[in-house]
Design an enzyme around this catalytic site. Structure first.
Site, PDB file in Angstrom:
ATOM      1  N   TRP A 155      87.895   2.439  38.704  1.00 47.08           N
ATOM      2  CA  TRP A 155      87.588   2.608  37.276  1.00 47.08           C
ATOM      3  C   TRP A 155      88.701   3.272  36.479  1.00 47.08           C
ATOM      4  O   TRP A 155      88.643   3.340  35.266  1.00 47.08           O
ATOM      5  CB  TRP A 155      86.299   3.428  37.092  1.00 47.08           C
ATOM      6  CG  TRP A 155      86.209   4.653  37.973  1.00 47.08           C
ATOM      7  CD1 TRP A 155      85.489   4.754  39.126  1.00 47.08           C
ATOM      8  CD2 TRP A 155      86.862   5.922  37.806  1.00 47.08           C
ATOM      9  NE1 TRP A 155      85.653   5.994  39.694  1.00 47.08           N
ATOM     10  CE2 TRP A 155      86.484   6.737  38.903  1.00 47.08           C
ATOM     11  CE3 TRP A 155      87.721   6.444  36.839  1.00 47.08           C
ATOM     12  CZ2 TRP A 155      86.944   8.051  39.045  1.00 47.08           C
ATOM     13  CZ3 TRP A 155      88.182   7.747  36.991  1.00 47.08           C
ATOM     14  CH2 TRP A 155      87.794   8.530  38.080  1.00 47.08           C
ATOM     15  N   ASN A 156      89.758   3.754  37.142  1.00 48.61           N
ATOM     16  CA  ASN A 156      90.659   4.639  36.394  1.00 48.61           C
ATOM     17  C   ASN A 156      91.634   3.936  35.462  1.00 48.61           C
ATOM     18  O   ASN A 156      91.975   4.476  34.416  1.00 48.61           O
ATOM     19  CB  ASN A 156      91.395   5.589  37.350  1.00 48.61           C
ATOM     20  CG  ASN A 156      92.236   4.857  38.344  1.00 48.61           C
ATOM     21  OD1 ASN A 156      91.856   3.804  38.822  1.00 48.61           O
ATOM     22  ND2 ASN A 156      93.393   5.393  38.650  1.00 48.61           N
ATOM     23  N   LYS A 179      86.180  -8.423  40.789  1.00 52.51           N
ATOM     24  CA  LYS A 179      85.025  -7.543  40.604  1.00 52.51           C
ATOM     25  C   LYS A 179      85.520  -6.171  40.157  1.00 52.51           C
ATOM     26  O   LYS A 179      86.056  -5.393  40.938  1.00 52.51           O
ATOM     27  CB  LYS A 179      84.198  -7.385  41.886  1.00 52.51           C
ATOM     28  CG  LYS A 179      82.834  -6.765  41.543  1.00 52.51           C
ATOM     29  CD  LYS A 179      82.236  -5.914  42.624  1.00 52.51           C
ATOM     30  CE  LYS A 179      82.710  -4.508  42.689  1.00 52.51           C
ATOM     31  NZ  LYS A 179      82.382  -3.625  41.547  1.00 52.51           N
ATOM     32  N   GLY A 232      91.072   1.513  45.214  1.00 49.55           N
ATOM     33  CA  GLY A 232      89.918   2.390  45.166  1.00 49.55           C
ATOM     34  C   GLY A 232      90.050   3.512  46.163  1.00 49.55           C
ATOM     35  O   GLY A 232      91.161   3.887  46.552  1.00 49.55           O
ATOM     36  N   GLU A 254      95.310  -0.379  47.874  1.00 48.87           N
ATOM     37  CA  GLU A 254      95.950   0.708  47.119  1.00 48.87           C
ATOM     38  C   GLU A 254      94.946   1.842  47.061  1.00 48.87           C
ATOM     39  O   GLU A 254      93.929   1.746  46.375  1.00 48.87           O
ATOM     40  CB  GLU A 254      96.303   0.251  45.696  1.00 48.87           C
ATOM     41  CG  GLU A 254      97.278  -0.897  45.635  1.00 48.87           C
ATOM     42  CD  GLU A 254      98.688  -0.535  46.055  1.00 48.87           C
ATOM     43  OE1 GLU A 254      98.975   0.655  46.296  1.00 48.87           O
ATOM     44  OE2 GLU A 254      99.511  -1.455  46.168  1.00 48.87           O
ATOM     45  N   LEU A 255      95.228   2.928  47.805  1.00 49.16           N
ATOM     46  CA  LEU A 255      94.203   3.960  47.963  1.00 49.16           C
ATOM     47  C   LEU A 255      94.636   5.282  47.319  1.00 49.16           C
ATOM     48  O   LEU A 255      95.323   5.270  46.312  1.00 49.16           O
ATOM     49  CB  LEU A 255      93.878   4.109  49.452  1.00 49.16           C
ATOM     50  CG  LEU A 255      93.597   2.759  50.152  1.00 49.16           C
ATOM     51  CD1 LEU A 255      93.445   2.928  51.648  1.00 49.16           C
ATOM     52  CD2 LEU A 255      92.373   2.071  49.557  1.00 49.16           C
ATOM     53  N   CYS A 288      96.054   7.712  40.830  1.00 47.40           N
ATOM     54  CA  CYS A 288      96.339   7.801  42.260  1.00 47.40           C
ATOM     55  C   CYS A 288      97.691   8.443  42.506  1.00 47.40           C
ATOM     56  O   CYS A 288      97.904   9.042  43.557  1.00 47.40           O
ATOM     57  CB  CYS A 288      96.267   6.415  42.881  1.00 47.40           C
ATOM     58  SG  CYS A 288      97.188   5.210  41.953  1.00 47.40           S
ATOM     59  N   GLU A 389      92.255  14.725  48.013  1.00 48.48           N
ATOM     60  CA  GLU A 389      92.467  14.207  46.652  1.00 48.48           C
ATOM     61  C   GLU A 389      91.342  14.659  45.723  1.00 48.48           C
ATOM     62  O   GLU A 389      90.168  14.453  46.013  1.00 48.48           O
ATOM     63  CB  GLU A 389      92.516  12.681  46.696  1.00 48.48           C
ATOM     64  CG  GLU A 389      92.870  12.104  45.352  1.00 48.48           C
ATOM     65  CD  GLU A 389      92.914  10.588  45.373  1.00 48.48           C
ATOM     66  OE1 GLU A 389      91.932   9.979  45.819  1.00 48.48           O
ATOM     67  OE2 GLU A 389      93.928  10.028  44.923  1.00 48.48           O
TER      68      GLU A 389
HETATM   69  P1  NAD Z   1      85.590   3.212  45.153  1.00 48.26           P
HETATM   70  O1  NAD Z   1      86.223   2.891  46.456  1.00 48.26           O
HETATM   71  O2  NAD Z   1      84.297   3.896  45.154  1.00 48.26           O
HETATM   72  O3  NAD Z   1      85.358   1.864  44.337  1.00 48.26           O
HETATM   73  C1  NAD Z   1      86.400   0.949  44.069  1.00 48.26           C
HETATM   74  C2  NAD Z   1      85.819  -0.432  43.922  1.00 48.26           C
HETATM   75  O4  NAD Z   1      85.309  -0.858  45.171  1.00 48.26           O
HETATM   76  C3  NAD Z   1      84.660  -0.542  42.946  1.00 48.26           C
HETATM   77  O5  NAD Z   1      84.777  -1.761  42.245  1.00 48.26           O
HETATM   78  C4  NAD Z   1      83.441  -0.558  43.858  1.00 48.26           C
HETATM   79  O6  NAD Z   1      82.338  -1.214  43.302  1.00 48.26           O
HETATM   80  C5  NAD Z   1      83.977  -1.327  45.049  1.00 48.26           C
HETATM   81  N1  NAD Z   1      83.317  -1.077  46.319  1.00 48.26           N
HETATM   82  C6  NAD Z   1      82.794   0.077  46.770  1.00 48.26           C
HETATM   83  N2  NAD Z   1      82.269  -0.102  48.007  1.00 48.26           N
HETATM   84  C7  NAD Z   1      82.496  -1.391  48.348  1.00 48.26           C
HETATM   85  C8  NAD Z   1      82.199  -2.195  49.497  1.00 48.26           C
HETATM   86  N3  NAD Z   1      81.560  -1.708  50.554  1.00 48.26           N
HETATM   87  N4  NAD Z   1      82.589  -3.479  49.504  1.00 48.26           N
HETATM   88  C9  NAD Z   1      83.244  -3.999  48.453  1.00 48.26           C
HETATM   89  N5  NAD Z   1      83.520  -3.319  47.331  1.00 48.26           N
HETATM   90  C10 NAD Z   1      83.162  -2.022  47.276  1.00 48.26           C
HETATM   91  O7  NAD Z   1      86.690   4.007  44.312  1.00 48.26           O
HETATM   92  P2  NAD Z   1      86.575   4.557  42.815  1.00 48.26           P
HETATM   93  O8  NAD Z   1      85.724   5.782  42.855  1.00 48.26           O
HETATM   94  O9  NAD Z   1      86.219   3.478  41.856  1.00 48.26           O
HETATM   95  O10 NAD Z   1      88.089   4.913  42.483  1.00 48.26           O
HETATM   96  C11 NAD Z   1      88.674   6.169  42.688  1.00 48.26           C
HETATM   97  C12 NAD Z   1      89.605   6.127  43.870  1.00 48.26           C
HETATM   98  O11 NAD Z   1      90.547   5.063  43.752  1.00 48.26           O
HETATM   99  C13 NAD Z   1      90.424   7.364  44.004  1.00 48.26           C
HETATM  100  O12 NAD Z   1      90.289   7.859  45.314  1.00 48.26           O
HETATM  101  C14 NAD Z   1      91.867   6.938  43.757  1.00 48.26           C
HETATM  102  O13 NAD Z   1      92.826   7.604  44.466  1.00 48.26           O
HETATM  103  C15 NAD Z   1      91.853   5.504  44.107  1.00 48.26           C
HETATM  104  N6  NAD Z   1      92.847   4.782  43.318  1.00 48.26           N
HETATM  105  C16 NAD Z   1      93.992   4.332  43.940  1.00 48.26           C
HETATM  106  C17 NAD Z   1      94.953   3.658  43.228  1.00 48.26           C
HETATM  107  C18 NAD Z   1      96.197   3.146  43.898  1.00 48.26           C
HETATM  108  O14 NAD Z   1      96.821   2.261  43.369  1.00 48.26           O
HETATM  109  N7  NAD Z   1      96.599   3.650  45.043  1.00 48.26           N
HETATM  110  C19 NAD Z   1      94.787   3.425  41.877  1.00 48.26           C
HETATM  111  C20 NAD Z   1      93.626   3.892  41.276  1.00 48.26           C
HETATM  112  C21 NAD Z   1      92.658   4.550  42.014  1.00 48.26           C
END
Ligand code: NAD
Length: 496
Positions: A155-156, A179, A232, A254-255, A288, A389
Site C-alpha cells: 500500500w505504500n 492485485k 510487500g 521486493e520485501l 522499504c 522493520e
Molecule cells: P503485505 O505482505 O501484507 O501485503 C502486500 C500485498 O500482498 C497485498 O496486496 C496483500 O493483499 C497481498 N497478500 C498478502 N498475503 C497474501 C497471500 N497469502 N497471497 C497473495 N497475496 C497476499 O505487505 P503490506 O503490509 O501491504 O506492505 C508493507 C510491507 O511491504 C513492508 O514490510 C515493506 O517493507 C514492504 N515493502 C517493500 C518494498 C520493496 O520494494 N522492497 C516496497 C514497499 C513495501
C-alpha cells in the site's frame, strides 16, 4: 460524507468493468479524515480464475500477435494518458493513501517515463547468433515472454509499485493480473482505465481487487500463472515464494529493509542532516528503503544529533492535500498501532527518545492517524528497534568508531536493501559501496530511484530486480535453437 458521495469502483477483467462474481465489496477510507470514500469489489477465487484466463487468452490472441514495435507504441500511449491525468491520479492517491501531494506530484509526474523507457526497449530485445563450436551447425537464441504474470503490491506507493512491474513485463510481451493492496486499490483501477483507453487488447492488463488470502493466494496458486512479482512484507513474500515453488513459477520479491545511513566525520553535515531526514521522515517513513538506522561517527555524534533534532522538530505535519505539509498520516491503522508498539519497545530497551515518541495530536492532524517524527539515540545494533522493520517515522541513531565498525554494524542485519554514505573523502566514497551487503548504495544522496537503475535487495530484502535492463530480463526466458546444416548422418550414441 453521506452514502450518495461514496464512489463505487468496479474491477477490470478482459477489457470490461465488472463486479466481484459474488457481488462482494469492501470500503476504503482516507487516513487523514478516517472517512469512507469509496467501495471496492471484493474478489475471490472465481474472479482470480476469470482474470487469469483472460490474461492467458490475450497471450495466445491479439497481444501475442502484435509486433514488439506495436507493443512499444501502446506503452507510449499509456505514458501520454498518465501525463494527461496526472493531477487526477495524484488527488486519488493522496486521498486514499495519505501520501503527500508534493511527493505524489513528483512520483506520478515521473511514471510516464517508465512506459517510455520500457516501451522503447520492447523492440530491442534481441537474441544472438552464436559462433557455435560444432561443425555444420547453426545456433541462435531468442528471448520469449514468460506468460501470464501476477503483480501483487503493497500500500505504500501503489502506482509506482504497479508500474515497476507492468512496464518491463509488458515490454517483454507478457500479460498481467494486477492485485493492489486492499488498503489502496483505487489508483490501480484508475490506471486500468488508461490501458483501456490506450487501446491495449482485452485481457492484457487485468486488475482484481480484494484481500491477500481471498484473491491473492488463488492468483499465486493458479496453474496458468508463470510468474509472480510481489512487493510487500517478508511474511507475505515467504508465503508467495513457497506457493510459487510448488509449480516452479518465476518470482520477483521486493520485501523489507533496515537500511543504514552512515555519516562520517568528514561529511558535509548540512547535506547529511537533510539526507538523514529524507531517509526516515519522507513518506512518513513508510518506505522499504527508509534509512531507519542512522550510523554517526563518534567524533561528530552529539553535534549531529542536535542538528538533526532541530531540523526534524520543525517538520510540518498535517493534511497531505496541502502543498506545505512535510509529514503525512500513517496509511493503515494496523501500521499505526505497529509503529506505536515499536516506540514502546525502543523505550523499554533503553533507547533515549530525543524527539517525538508518541502519537501526534492537535488541530493540524485532526482525527488522522499520525505519529510524531521520532528520534532515538543510544541505540545498540542488537536492539529490536535496530533489527526489525518499523515502517514509520522512527529513527535509531547508532554511534561508530571507524570505517570497519561502520561496515560491521551496517552489515549486521537480516536485510540488505539499501545504504547511504556521507563523506567528502574520495577514497572512502569509492571503497565503501563494495563493502556493504545491499542492493542499492547512495553516496552523498538518499532515496533516489530511476526506471533506468536496478532496484532490489540482498538477503531477506528480496529476490530479483526491478527497473533497468535487469527488470526486462526478469520477465523473459531464453530459447536456444539448433539447426544442422550437415549432409552426413550422425552417430546416435554419441553426444554432438
Ligand atoms: P503485505 O505482505 O501484507 O501485503 C502486500 C500485498 O500482498 C497485498 O496486496 C496483500 O493483499 C497481498 N497478500 C498478502 N498475503 C497474501 C497471500 N497469502 N497471497 C497473495 N497475496 C497476499 O505487505 P503490506 O503490509 O501491504 O506492505 C508493507 C510491507 O511491504 C513492508 O514490510 C515493506 O517493507 C514492504 N515493502 C517493500 C518494498 C520493496 O520494494 N522492497 C516496497 C514497499 C513495501
Amino acid at each position: 460524507m453521506n452514502a450518495e458521495e461514496i464512489k463505487t469502483y468496479r474491477m477490470f477483467i478482459n477489457g470490461e468493468w465488472v463486479d466481484a462474481a459474488d457481488g462482494g465489496a469492501f470500503d476504503t477510507s482516507e487516513p487523514y479524515t478516517r472517512k469512507v470514500w469509496a467501495r471496492i469489489p471484493r474478489a475471490r477465487k472465481a474472479d482470480a480464475d476469470r482474470a487469469v484466463h483472460a490474461a492467458a487468452a490475450a497471450l495466445d490472441g491479439p497481444w501475442g500477435k502484435l509486433t514488439a514495435s506495436a507493443r512499444g507504441l501502446l506503452m507510449f500511449r499509456v505514458a501520454d494518458l498518465i501525463a494527461r491525468d496526472a493531477e487526477k491520479l495524484v488527488r486519488i492517491e493522496t486521498r486514499d493513501n495519505g501520501k503527500l501531494i508534493s511527493e505524489m506530484r513528483a512520483q506520478v509526474g515521473y511514471l510516464p517515463q517508465y512506459f517510455r523507457y520500457f516501451g522503447g526497449l520492447a523492440d530491442k530485445i534481441e537474441g544472438a547468433v552464436l559462433p557455435i563450436d560444432k561443425a555444420d551447425t547453426f545456433n541462435y537464441t531468442t528471448h520469449e515472454p514468460l506468460g501470464v504474470c501476477v503483480a501483487i503490491t503493497a500500500w505504500n506507493s501503489p502506482l509506482l509499485l504497479a508500474v515497476n512491474k507492468l512496464a518491463p513485463g509488458l515490454a517483454a510481451g507478457n500479460t498481467f493480473v494486477l492485485k493492489p493492496s486492499e488498503f489502496t486499490s483505487a489508483s490501480a483501477l484508475e490506471l486500468a482505465a488508461l490501458f483501456h483507453e490506450a487501446g491495449f487488447p482485452p485481457g492484457v492488463v487485468n486488475v482484481v481487487t480484494g484481500f491477500g488470502g481471498e484473491v491473492g493466494a488463488p492468483l499465486v496458486e493458479h496453474p496458468k500463472v508463470a510468474k509472480v512479482a510481489f512487493t510487500g512484507s517478508e511474511t507475505g513474500g515467504q508465503r508467495i515464494y513457497e506457493t510459487a515453488a510448488r509449480d516452479f513459477k518465476h518470482v520477483t520479491l521486493e520485501l523489507g529493509g533496515k537500511s543504514a545511513n552512515i555519516v562520517f566525520e568528514d561529511a558535509n553535515l548540512e547535506n547529511a542532516v537533510r539526507g538523514a531526514i529524507s531517509g526516515i521522515f519522507a513518506a512518513t517513513g513508510q518506505t522499504c528503503v527508509a534509512g531507519s538506522r542512522l550510523l554517526v561517527q563518534q567524533s561528530i555524534h552529539d553535534e549531529f544529533v542536535e542538528r538533526l533534532v532541530d531540523f526534524a522538530r520543525k517538520a510540518r505535519i498535517g493534511d497531505p492535500q496541502l502543498d506545505t505539509t512535510q509529514v503525512g498520516p500513517v496509511t493503515t491503522s494496523p501500521q499505526y498501532e505497529k509503529i506505536l508498539d515499536y516506540i514502546n519497545i525502543a523505550k523499554a530497551e533503553g533507547a533515549v527518545c530525543r524527539l517525538g515518541g508518541k502519537a501526534a495530536t492537535g488541530p493540524e492532524v485532526g482525527v488522522g492517524q499520525f505519529v510524531e517524527p521520532t528520534i532515538f539515540s543510544g541505540v545498540s545494533n542488537s536492539m529490536r528497534i535496530a533489527q526489525e522493520e518499523v515502517f514509520g517515522p522512527v529513527l535509531s541513531v547508532i554511534p561508530f568508531k571507524d570505517e570497519d565498525e561502520a561496515v560491521a554494524i551496517a552489515n549486521d542485519s537480516l536485510y540488505g536493501l539499501a545504504a547511504g554514505i556521507w563523506t567528502q573523502d574520495l577514497r572512502r566514497a569509492m571503497a565503501m559501496p563494495k563493502r556493504l551487503k545491499t542492493g542499492i548504495v547512495w553516496v552523498n544522496m538518499y532515496r533516489a530511484v530511476s526506471y533506468m537503475s536496478p532496484f532490489g535487495g540482498y538477503k531477506r530484502s528480496g529476490v530479483g530486480r526491478e527497473n533497468g535492463m535487469d527488470a526486462v530480463r526478469e520477465y523473459l526466458q531464453t530459447k536456444s535453437v539448433w539447426i544442422s546444416t550437415s549432409t552426413e548422418t550422425a552417430d546416435p550414441f554419441v553426444i554432438r
